[in-house]
Scaffold this motif. Sequence first.
Motif, PDB file in Angstrom:
ATOM      1  N   MET A   1     -22.597 -44.315 -49.564  1.00 52.67           N
ATOM      2  CA  MET A   1     -23.559 -44.218 -50.664  1.00 52.67           C
ATOM      3  C   MET A   1     -23.968 -45.615 -51.118  1.00 52.67           C
ATOM      4  O   MET A   1     -23.142 -46.513 -51.198  1.00 52.67           O
ATOM      5  CB  MET A   1     -22.941 -43.444 -51.843  1.00 52.67           C
ATOM      6  CG  MET A   1     -23.852 -43.346 -53.059  1.00 52.67           C
ATOM      7  SD  MET A   1     -23.102 -42.407 -54.411  1.00 52.67           S
ATOM      8  CE  MET A   1     -24.348 -42.611 -55.665  1.00 52.67           C
ATOM      9  N   ASP A   2     -25.255 -45.785 -51.402  1.00 49.87           N
ATOM     10  CA  ASP A   2     -25.768 -47.056 -51.897  1.00 49.87           C
ATOM     11  C   ASP A   2     -26.116 -46.932 -53.372  1.00 49.87           C
ATOM     12  O   ASP A   2     -26.476 -45.851 -53.858  1.00 49.87           O
ATOM     13  CB  ASP A   2     -27.016 -47.473 -51.125  1.00 49.87           C
ATOM     14  CG  ASP A   2     -26.707 -47.815 -49.676  1.00 49.87           C
ATOM     15  OD1 ASP A   2     -25.514 -47.964 -49.365  1.00 49.87           O
ATOM     16  OD2 ASP A   2     -27.646 -47.917 -48.881  1.00 49.87           O
ATOM     17  N   VAL A   3     -26.031 -48.065 -54.090  1.00 49.88           N
ATOM     18  CA  VAL A   3     -26.375 -48.083 -55.499  1.00 49.88           C
ATOM     19  C   VAL A   3     -26.990 -49.445 -55.826  1.00 49.88           C
ATOM     20  O   VAL A   3     -26.607 -50.464 -55.240  1.00 49.88           O
ATOM     21  CB  VAL A   3     -25.132 -47.820 -56.384  1.00 49.88           C
ATOM     22  CG1 VAL A   3     -24.095 -48.916 -56.211  1.00 49.88           C
ATOM     23  CG2 VAL A   3     -25.531 -47.689 -57.853  1.00 49.88           C
ATOM     24  N   SER A   4     -27.971 -49.459 -56.734  1.00 49.54           N
ATOM     25  CA  SER A   4     -28.622 -50.707 -57.136  1.00 49.54           C
ATOM     26  C   SER A   4     -27.892 -51.314 -58.326  1.00 49.54           C
ATOM     27  O   SER A   4     -27.565 -50.612 -59.292  1.00 49.54           O
ATOM     28  CB  SER A   4     -30.082 -50.450 -57.526  1.00 49.54           C
ATOM     29  OG  SER A   4     -30.832 -50.040 -56.407  1.00 49.54           O
ATOM     30  N   VAL A   5     -27.617 -52.615 -58.251  1.00 47.74           N
ATOM     31  CA  VAL A   5     -26.996 -53.346 -59.355  1.00 47.74           C
ATOM     32  C   VAL A   5     -27.774 -54.630 -59.589  1.00 47.74           C
ATOM     33  O   VAL A   5     -28.554 -55.062 -58.733  1.00 47.74           O
ATOM     34  CB  VAL A   5     -25.512 -53.680 -59.054  1.00 47.74           C
ATOM     35  CG1 VAL A   5     -24.688 -52.406 -58.918  1.00 47.74           C
ATOM     36  CG2 VAL A   5     -25.384 -54.556 -57.826  1.00 47.74           C
ATOM     37  N   ILE A   6     -27.564 -55.223 -60.750  1.00 44.90           N
ATOM     38  CA  ILE A   6     -28.180 -56.505 -61.074  1.00 44.90           C
ATOM     39  C   ILE A   6     -27.128 -57.576 -60.840  1.00 44.90           C
ATOM     40  O   ILE A   6     -26.084 -57.590 -61.503  1.00 44.90           O
ATOM     41  CB  ILE A   6     -28.669 -56.550 -62.529  1.00 44.90           C
ATOM     42  CG1 ILE A   6     -29.608 -55.374 -62.811  1.00 44.90           C
ATOM     43  CG2 ILE A   6     -29.350 -57.882 -62.806  1.00 44.90           C
ATOM     44  CD1 ILE A   6     -30.846 -55.337 -61.942  1.00 44.90           C
TER      45      ILE A   6
ATOM     46  N   GLU B  27     -31.993 -58.086 -58.297  1.00 46.01           N
ATOM     47  CA  GLU B  27     -31.572 -56.687 -58.112  1.00 46.01           C
ATOM     48  C   GLU B  27     -31.213 -56.482 -56.650  1.00 46.01           C
ATOM     49  O   GLU B  27     -31.968 -56.855 -55.752  1.00 46.01           O
ATOM     50  CB  GLU B  27     -32.701 -55.745 -58.525  1.00 46.01           C
ATOM     51  CG  GLU B  27     -32.357 -54.280 -58.336  1.00 46.01           C
ATOM     52  CD  GLU B  27     -33.509 -53.349 -58.677  1.00 46.01           C
ATOM     53  OE1 GLU B  27     -33.570 -52.238 -58.107  1.00 46.01           O
ATOM     54  OE2 GLU B  27     -34.356 -53.741 -59.508  1.00 46.01           O
ATOM     55  N   ARG B  28     -30.033 -55.867 -56.400  1.00 41.71           N
ATOM     56  CA  ARG B  28     -29.561 -55.670 -55.032  1.00 41.71           C
ATOM     57  C   ARG B  28     -28.989 -54.268 -54.859  1.00 41.71           C
ATOM     58  O   ARG B  28     -28.446 -53.691 -55.803  1.00 41.71           O
ATOM     59  CB  ARG B  28     -28.481 -56.702 -54.685  1.00 41.71           C
ATOM     60  CG  ARG B  28     -28.930 -58.135 -54.811  1.00 41.71           C
ATOM     61  CD  ARG B  28     -29.866 -58.535 -53.701  1.00 41.71           C
ATOM     62  NE  ARG B  28     -30.441 -59.857 -53.935  1.00 41.71           N
ATOM     63  CZ  ARG B  28     -31.069 -60.569 -53.010  1.00 41.71           C
ATOM     64  NH1 ARG B  28     -31.200 -60.089 -51.790  1.00 41.71           N
ATOM     65  NH2 ARG B  28     -31.587 -61.749 -53.308  1.00 41.71           N
ATOM     66  N   ARG B  29     -29.101 -53.772 -53.633  1.00 40.12           N
ATOM     67  CA  ARG B  29     -28.457 -52.505 -53.290  1.00 40.12           C
ATOM     68  C   ARG B  29     -27.158 -52.817 -52.562  1.00 40.12           C
ATOM     69  O   ARG B  29     -27.134 -53.630 -51.635  1.00 40.12           O
ATOM     70  CB  ARG B  29     -29.371 -51.654 -52.413  1.00 40.12           C
ATOM     71  CG  ARG B  29     -30.594 -51.133 -53.149  1.00 40.12           C
ATOM     72  CD  ARG B  29     -31.377 -50.142 -52.293  1.00 40.12           C
ATOM     73  NE  ARG B  29     -30.600 -48.936 -52.030  1.00 40.12           N
ATOM     74  CZ  ARG B  29     -30.494 -47.909 -52.878  1.00 40.12           C
ATOM     75  NH1 ARG B  29     -31.101 -47.960 -54.056  1.00 40.12           N
ATOM     76  NH2 ARG B  29     -29.793 -46.840 -52.555  1.00 40.12           N
ATOM     77  N   ILE B  30     -26.089 -52.173 -52.978  1.00 42.87           N
ATOM     78  CA  ILE B  30     -24.795 -52.373 -52.341  1.00 42.87           C
ATOM     79  C   ILE B  30     -24.273 -51.021 -51.853  1.00 42.87           C
ATOM     80  O   ILE B  30     -24.690 -49.966 -52.339  1.00 42.87           O
ATOM     81  CB  ILE B  30     -23.780 -53.030 -53.305  1.00 42.87           C
ATOM     82  CG1 ILE B  30     -23.493 -52.108 -54.491  1.00 42.87           C
ATOM     83  CG2 ILE B  30     -24.308 -54.373 -53.801  1.00 42.87           C
ATOM     84  CD1 ILE B  30     -22.418 -52.637 -55.422  1.00 42.87           C
ATOM     85  N   SER B  31     -23.361 -51.071 -50.912  1.00 41.96           N
ATOM     86  CA  SER B  31     -22.809 -49.855 -50.325  1.00 41.96           C
ATOM     87  C   SER B  31     -21.333 -49.718 -50.682  1.00 41.96           C
ATOM     88  O   SER B  31     -20.582 -50.700 -50.638  1.00 41.96           O
ATOM     89  CB  SER B  31     -22.969 -49.881 -48.802  1.00 41.96           C
ATOM     90  OG  SER B  31     -22.292 -48.798 -48.209  1.00 41.96           O
ATOM     91  N   TYR B  32     -20.919 -48.510 -51.038  1.00 41.48           N
ATOM     92  CA  TYR B  32     -19.506 -48.245 -51.332  1.00 41.48           C
ATOM     93  C   TYR B  32     -18.636 -48.454 -50.091  1.00 41.48           C
ATOM     94  O   TYR B  32     -17.424 -48.635 -50.189  1.00 41.48           O
ATOM     95  CB  TYR B  32     -19.323 -46.821 -51.837  1.00 41.48           C
ATOM     96  CG  TYR B  32     -19.868 -46.567 -53.231  1.00 41.48           C
ATOM     97  CD1 TYR B  32     -19.957 -47.592 -54.159  1.00 41.48           C
ATOM     98  CD2 TYR B  32     -20.282 -45.293 -53.612  1.00 41.48           C
ATOM     99  CE1 TYR B  32     -20.449 -47.364 -55.439  1.00 41.48           C
ATOM    100  CE2 TYR B  32     -20.764 -45.048 -54.886  1.00 41.48           C
ATOM    101  CZ  TYR B  32     -20.856 -46.089 -55.800  1.00 41.48           C
ATOM    102  OH  TYR B  32     -21.332 -45.859 -57.071  1.00 41.48           O
ATOM    103  N   ASP B  33     -19.265 -48.421 -48.918  1.00 36.19           N
ATOM    104  CA  ASP B  33     -18.499 -48.542 -47.673  1.00 36.19           C
ATOM    105  C   ASP B  33     -18.148 -49.993 -47.341  1.00 36.19           C
ATOM    106  O   ASP B  33     -17.332 -50.238 -46.443  1.00 36.19           O
ATOM    107  CB  ASP B  33     -19.284 -47.934 -46.506  1.00 36.19           C
ATOM    108  CG  ASP B  33     -19.486 -46.441 -46.679  1.00 36.19           C
ATOM    109  OD1 ASP B  33     -18.608 -45.797 -47.295  1.00 36.19           O
ATOM    110  OD2 ASP B  33     -20.510 -45.917 -46.207  1.00 36.19           O
TER     111      ASP B  33
END
Length: 239
Positions: free
Chosen positions: A1-6, A15-21
């Motif tokens: 799953m990906d999520v956007s964080v600052i 702003e970046r998208r990171i992956s829980y994996d």
Amino acid sequence: MDVSVIVTSANTTSERRISYDWSISHFKTRLEQITGIPSSAQKLQLYVSEAEDPVIIVAPAGYSDNDANVGMFADRIVPYARLHVEDTRPPHVWENYTDVSEVDKFELSLEEYEKRTDTVLAWKKRNNLGRFGMSAERAKESKTVDSTGIQAGQRCLVSEPFERRGLVKFVGKVRDLPGNDLLWVGVEFDEPVGKNDGSIKGNRYFQSKPNHGSFLKADKVQVGDFPAIDEFLSEDEEL
């Protein structure tokens, strides 16, 4: 799953998208590319709310950065949470990305710049813009007397705003009139239809009878065989 964080640091915000994996090690490598802070010197602080103390993202006991993954903090990494990357190195070794004094600069002399064809200056020259351009009115005004052949002593005709005849008495620049770079024609009219006696503001440019003299731009003056008007002649006799 990906999520956007600052992602923030002392010098960056994005702003970046990171992956829980991702492993924490891989995550830090990605953050190094964004912030310039080496992986080994990063302290990751996650702010879900600015009012709360941050959550420190660090591998749990018994795990290394290679074993632990971002998903272990999934309950706190909510969309658009702020992840601040702190540089734990001593400040004197931090990279200063705002100081450009030591950065090599491209320098070009004015002579070289003027020779180039891919510059704003070259574009202005091609399109007759700025100081290289001239409006139609300005071009008309700046017409030099030399190009018209007007000389002192010639008879002339001025048609605007009505027809007047006279004698050219002066050709040159007049510092008391607008446009110091323009050449003016001083005319003594045959009749008292002028504006002065050949002087302006106490400075004399030519000698004329009162109310017979005027200064005109070259394009208003036509020189040629224009006899002096004899008011005692009829129109038929004059012609």
